[in-house]
Motif scaffolding. Sequence first.
Motif, PDB file in Angstrom:
ATOM      1  N   LEU A  88      37.117  38.108  69.023  1.00 56.24           N
ATOM      2  CA  LEU A  88      36.179  38.790  69.916  1.00 56.24           C
ATOM      3  C   LEU A  88      36.311  38.270  71.340  1.00 56.24           C
ATOM      4  O   LEU A  88      36.384  39.052  72.301  1.00 56.24           O
ATOM      5  N   ASP A  89      36.377  36.948  71.498  1.00 55.39           N
ATOM      6  CA  ASP A  89      36.540  36.342  72.824  1.00 55.39           C
ATOM      7  C   ASP A  89      37.839  36.797  73.484  1.00 55.39           C
ATOM      8  O   ASP A  89      37.870  37.066  74.688  1.00 55.39           O
ATOM      9  N   ALA A  90      38.907  36.892  72.704  1.00 48.22           N
ATOM     10  CA  ALA A  90      40.195  37.326  73.255  1.00 48.22           C
ATOM     11  C   ALA A  90      40.106  38.744  73.791  1.00 48.22           C
ATOM     12  O   ALA A  90      40.650  39.059  74.852  1.00 48.22           O
ATOM     13  N   ILE A  91      39.410  39.617  73.074  1.00 47.12           N
ATOM     14  CA  ILE A  91      39.231  40.996  73.528  1.00 47.12           C
ATOM     15  C   ILE A  91      38.419  41.021  74.803  1.00 47.12           C
ATOM     16  O   ILE A  91      38.756  41.738  75.758  1.00 47.12           O
ATOM     17  N   LEU A  92      37.350  40.235  74.856  1.00 51.72           N
ATOM     18  CA  LEU A  92      36.506  40.199  76.049  1.00 51.72           C
ATOM     19  C   LEU A  92      37.288  39.690  77.259  1.00 51.72           C
ATOM     20  O   LEU A  92      37.139  40.224  78.362  1.00 51.72           O
ATOM     21  N   LEU A  93      38.136  38.681  77.055  1.00 52.74           N
ATOM     22  CA  LEU A  93      38.956  38.170  78.152  1.00 52.74           C
ATOM     23  C   LEU A  93      39.945  39.201  78.648  1.00 52.74           C
ATOM     24  O   LEU A  93      40.150  39.356  79.852  1.00 52.74           O
ATOM     25  N   ARG A  94      40.581  39.911  77.710  1.00 49.12           N
ATOM     26  CA  ARG A  94      41.534  40.965  78.103  1.00 49.12           C
ATOM     27  C   ARG A  94      40.844  42.060  78.893  1.00 49.12           C
ATOM     28  O   ARG A  94      41.408  42.584  79.844  1.00 49.12           O
ATOM     29  N   TYR A 105      32.547  46.103  65.532  1.00 46.49           N
ATOM     30  CA  TYR A 105      31.460  45.403  66.234  1.00 46.49           C
ATOM     31  C   TYR A 105      31.507  45.700  67.731  1.00 46.49           C
ATOM     32  O   TYR A 105      30.482  45.997  68.351  1.00 46.49           O
ATOM     33  N   ARG A 106      32.704  45.646  68.312  1.00 43.66           N
ATOM     34  CA  ARG A 106      32.856  45.942  69.745  1.00 43.66           C
ATOM     35  C   ARG A 106      32.449  47.388  70.042  1.00 43.66           C
ATOM     36  O   ARG A 106      31.813  47.660  71.053  1.00 43.66           O
TER      37      ARG A 106
END
Length: 90
Positions: free
Chosen positions: A81-87, A39-40
């Motif tokens: 997904l949120d964790a990836i965006l934060l990283r 998805y990303r």
Amino acid sequence: MNDELQHLKNLGKTSAQWLHAVGIHSVTDLRRLGAVGAYRAVQARGFRASKVLLYAIEGALLNVHWNELPPAHKAELNGQLDAILLRNKS
């Protein structure tokens, strides 16, 4: 054309084309990347994919309709997904 991805539950022509565009050409590719990674990759390529695509990919991997994913499972996907965006912001 015999497109392996289009034979999966939830994935149609457009979603398969988006996945091909980001280098995902088989179920093996999709499993390796996982629903969140796929998805990303689609989003990063600039396609305007909604969260339904995230759930559709996960459902395809589990062979269930995306709308049958339990709310807790969807929440877990959103958390990943949120964790990836934060990283990526760091």
